[in-house]
Design a protein around this motif. Structure first.
Motif, mmCIF file in Angstrom:
data_model
loop_
_atom_site.group_PDB
_atom_site.id
_atom_site.type_symbol
_atom_site.label_atom_id
_atom_site.label_comp_id
_atom_site.label_asym_id
_atom_site.label_seq_id
_atom_site.Cartn_x
_atom_site.Cartn_y
_atom_site.Cartn_z
ATOM 1 N N LYS A 24 0.830 -1.198 0.000
ATOM 2 C CA LYS A 24 0.000 0.000 0.000
ATOM 3 C C LYS A 24 0.873 1.259 0.000
ATOM 4 O O LYS A 24 0.592 2.219 -0.712
ATOM 5 C CB LYS A 24 -0.928 -0.024 1.215
ATOM 6 N N ALA A 25 1.950 1.236 0.784
ATOM 7 C CA ALA A 25 2.863 2.384 0.841
ATOM 8 C C ALA A 25 3.553 2.586 -0.509
ATOM 9 O O ALA A 25 3.679 3.717 -0.984
ATOM 10 C CB ALA A 25 3.899 2.177 1.943
ATOM 11 N N ALA A 26 3.974 1.480 -1.140
ATOM 12 C CA ALA A 26 4.632 1.561 -2.451
ATOM 13 C C ALA A 26 3.656 2.101 -3.494
ATOM 14 O O ALA A 26 4.028 2.900 -4.362
ATOM 15 C CB ALA A 26 5.162 0.183 -2.864
ATOM 16 N N ALA A 27 2.401 1.667 -3.406
ATOM 17 C CA ALA A 27 1.368 2.127 -4.336
ATOM 18 C C ALA A 27 1.113 3.622 -4.144
ATOM 19 O O ALA A 27 1.039 4.375 -5.118
ATOM 20 C CB ALA A 27 0.081 1.334 -4.118
ATOM 21 N N ARG A 28 1.020 4.037 -2.883
ATOM 22 C CA ARG A 28 0.782 5.464 -2.592
ATOM 23 C C ARG A 28 1.936 6.304 -3.138
ATOM 24 O O ARG A 28 1.720 7.327 -3.793
ATOM 25 C CB ARG A 28 0.622 5.679 -1.088
ATOM 26 N N ASP A 29 3.175 5.846 -2.903
ATOM 27 C CA ASP A 29 4.353 6.572 -3.408
ATOM 28 C C ASP A 29 4.325 6.685 -4.922
ATOM 29 O O ASP A 29 4.581 7.749 -5.479
ATOM 30 C CB ASP A 29 5.656 5.858 -2.995
ATOM 31 N N ALA A 30 4.005 5.570 -5.586
ATOM 32 C CA ALA A 30 3.978 5.556 -7.056
ATOM 33 C C ALA A 30 2.903 6.506 -7.586
ATOM 34 O O ALA A 30 3.124 7.234 -8.560
ATOM 35 C CB ALA A 30 3.747 4.141 -7.580
ATOM 36 N N LEU A 31 1.747 6.532 -6.923
ATOM 37 C CA LEU A 31 0.651 7.393 -7.367
ATOM 38 C C LEU A 31 1.022 8.865 -7.169
ATOM 39 O O LEU A 31 0.830 9.692 -8.058
ATOM 40 C CB LEU A 31 -0.641 7.068 -6.606
ATOM 41 N N GLU A 32 1.595 9.168 -6.007
ATOM 42 C CA GLU A 32 1.976 10.559 -5.728
ATOM 43 C C GLU A 32 3.101 11.025 -6.638
ATOM 44 O O GLU A 32 3.119 12.176 -7.063
ATOM 45 C CB GLU A 32 2.316 10.725 -4.238
ATOM 46 N N LYS A 33 4.021 10.103 -6.977
ATOM 47 C CA LYS A 33 5.097 10.426 -7.923
ATOM 48 C C LYS A 33 4.538 10.805 -9.286
ATOM 49 O O LYS A 33 5.114 11.601 -10.008
ATOM 50 C CB LYS A 33 6.050 9.233 -8.076
ATOM 51 N N VAL A 45 -10.336 1.651 -2.778
ATOM 52 C CA VAL A 45 -10.360 0.847 -4.006
ATOM 53 C C VAL A 45 -9.121 -0.052 -4.058
ATOM 54 O O VAL A 45 -9.212 -1.243 -4.392
ATOM 55 C CB VAL A 45 -10.441 1.742 -5.271
ATOM 56 N N PHE A 46 -7.967 0.486 -3.672
ATOM 57 C CA PHE A 46 -6.741 -0.323 -3.672
ATOM 58 C C PHE A 46 -6.855 -1.468 -2.671
ATOM 59 O O PHE A 46 -6.517 -2.612 -2.977
ATOM 60 C CB PHE A 46 -5.509 0.550 -3.379
ATOM 61 N N ASP A 47 -7.376 -1.174 -1.474
ATOM 62 C CA ASP A 47 -7.576 -2.215 -0.452
ATOM 63 C C ASP A 47 -8.469 -3.330 -0.983
ATOM 64 O O ASP A 47 -8.196 -4.515 -0.761
ATOM 65 C CB ASP A 47 -8.225 -1.627 0.807
ATOM 66 N N ALA A 48 -9.546 -2.948 -1.670
ATOM 67 C CA ALA A 48 -10.473 -3.943 -2.215
ATOM 68 C C ALA A 48 -9.778 -4.773 -3.289
ATOM 69 O O ALA A 48 -9.912 -6.002 -3.321
ATOM 70 C CB ALA A 48 -11.710 -3.255 -2.791
ATOM 71 N N LEU A 49 -9.011 -4.108 -4.143
ATOM 72 C CA LEU A 49 -8.331 -4.798 -5.248
ATOM 73 C C LEU A 49 -7.364 -5.864 -4.729
ATOM 74 O O LEU A 49 -7.341 -6.980 -5.242
ATOM 75 C CB LEU A 49 -7.590 -3.768 -6.104
ATOM 76 N N VAL A 50 -6.583 -5.535 -3.706
ATOM 77 C CA VAL A 50 -5.577 -6.495 -3.223
ATOM 78 C C VAL A 50 -6.185 -7.678 -2.484
ATOM 79 O O VAL A 50 -5.529 -8.707 -2.340
ATOM 80 C CB VAL A 50 -4.470 -5.836 -2.345
ATOM 81 N N GLN A 51 -7.439 -7.568 -2.036
ATOM 82 C CA GLN A 51 -8.008 -8.697 -1.297
ATOM 83 C C GLN A 51 -8.492 -9.815 -2.216
ATOM 84 O O GLN A 51 -8.751 -10.917 -1.748
ATOM 85 C CB GLN A 51 -9.113 -8.218 -0.350
ATOM 86 N N PHE A 52 -8.613 -9.546 -3.511
ATOM 87 C CA PHE A 52 -9.052 -10.598 -4.439
ATOM 88 C C PHE A 52 -7.863 -11.475 -4.823
ATOM 89 O O PHE A 52 -6.769 -10.975 -5.038
ATOM 90 C CB PHE A 52 -9.649 -9.982 -5.714
ATOM 91 N N ASP A 53 -8.098 -12.799 -4.910
ATOM 92 C CA ASP A 53 -6.998 -13.691 -5.304
ATOM 93 C C ASP A 53 -7.100 -14.044 -6.785
ATOM 94 O O ASP A 53 -6.462 -14.964 -7.257
ATOM 95 C CB ASP A 53 -6.980 -14.951 -4.424
ATOM 96 N N ARG A 54 -7.919 -13.300 -7.494
ATOM 97 C CA ARG A 54 -8.055 -13.483 -8.946
ATOM 98 C C ARG A 54 -8.348 -12.098 -9.507
ATOM 99 O O ARG A 54 -8.674 -11.188 -8.745
ATOM 100 C CB ARG A 54 -9.210 -14.438 -9.255
ATOM 101 N N PRO A 55 -8.255 -11.919 -10.821
ATOM 102 C CA PRO A 55 -8.564 -10.593 -11.364
ATOM 103 C C PRO A 55 -10.008 -10.200 -11.010
ATOM 104 O O PRO A 55 -10.911 -11.018 -11.103
ATOM 105 C CB PRO A 55 -8.414 -10.787 -12.880
ATOM 106 N N ALA A 56 -10.181 -8.974 -10.573
ATOM 107 C CA ALA A 56 -11.489 -8.495 -10.128
ATOM 108 C C ALA A 56 -12.038 -7.475 -11.116
ATOM 109 O O ALA A 56 -11.302 -6.625 -11.605
ATOM 110 C CB ALA A 56 -11.357 -7.857 -8.748
ATOM 111 N N SER A 57 -13.335 -7.573 -11.392
ATOM 112 C CA SER A 57 -13.970 -6.597 -12.279
ATOM 113 C C SER A 57 -14.281 -5.333 -11.488
ATOM 114 O O SER A 57 -14.265 -5.337 -10.249
ATOM 115 C CB SER A 57 -15.265 -7.166 -12.847
ATOM 116 N N ALA A 58 -14.585 -4.263 -12.188
ATOM 117 C CA ALA A 58 -14.969 -3.016 -11.524
ATOM 118 C C ALA A 58 -16.205 -3.245 -10.652
ATOM 119 O O ALA A 58 -16.336 -2.643 -9.587
ATOM 120 C CB ALA A 58 -15.241 -1.933 -12.563
ATOM 121 N N TYR A 59 -17.084 -4.143 -11.090
ATOM 122 C CA TYR A 59 -18.297 -4.433 -10.307
ATOM 123 C C TYR A 59 -17.946 -5.171 -9.019
ATOM 124 O O TYR A 59 -18.499 -4.883 -7.962
ATOM 125 C CB TYR A 59 -19.315 -5.215 -11.151
#
Length: 163
Positions: A24-33, A45-59
């Motif tokens: 999460k920290a690396a993601a925040r740094d990359a986004l702010e950069k 949204v990032f927290d939700a994305l990382v909790q899936f163990d397969r590709p997740a749709s926007a829905y």
């Protein structure tokens, strides 16, 4: 999520796979950069994305964020954030299934190879710069200026094959 990293090249590139709070920290740094704000909504949204163990749709993600926030979040606003994440290297889009995965190393720019299981939907991301480099060179030979190639291979994962 299972990540296999096969590095055929031997440059001095050290490869850091981030997980949990560190990711999460690396993601925040990359986004702010990239000149963007790390807002509470983007964090959710990032927290939700990382909790899936397969590709997740926007829905899928809209549902997870709605549950976490206790209010209805529209998939449209999720799409905008996911597009921003892809543009900033925080996430990758698995085109063939119209779904997203968190990038475990948002601080590295790599071409993308996804192994997508047609049985369970799991996508394993591998880095093989020599393979994607060949694809890029073949495209250039054909007079085509390739951006970062994304290669998707559909088949059956080891778990499903062994079942």
């Amino acid at each position: 999520m299972a990540h296999a990293h096969n590095h055929a090249h031997s440059d001095a590139h050290s490869h850091v796979l981030h997980e949990g709070a560190e990711l999460k920290a690396a993601a925040r740094d990359a986004l702010e950069k990239s000149g963007q704000q790390w807002t509470a909504m983007r964090a959710a949204v990032f927290d939700a994305l990382v909790q899936f163990d397969r590709p997740a749709s926007a829905y899928d993600i809209a549902e997870a964020v709605s549950k976490a926030e206790g209010r209805r979040i529209a998939a449209n606003s999720i799409y905008r954030i996911l597009d921003l994440f892809v543009g900033s290297n925080l996430a990758r889009r698995v085109e063939s299934v119209n779904a997203y995965v968190a990038n475990a190393h948002p601080d590295c720019m790599h071409d993308c190879i996804f192994l997508v299981c047609d049985t369970c939907g799991q996508a394993t991301h591998i880095d093989d710069d020599s393979l994607s480099g060949n694809v890029r060179r073949a495209a250039e030979k054909a007079g085509f200026a390739a951006a970062r190639p994304i290669i998707e291979v559909h088949g059956t994962c080891a778990d499903c094959a062994g079942a």
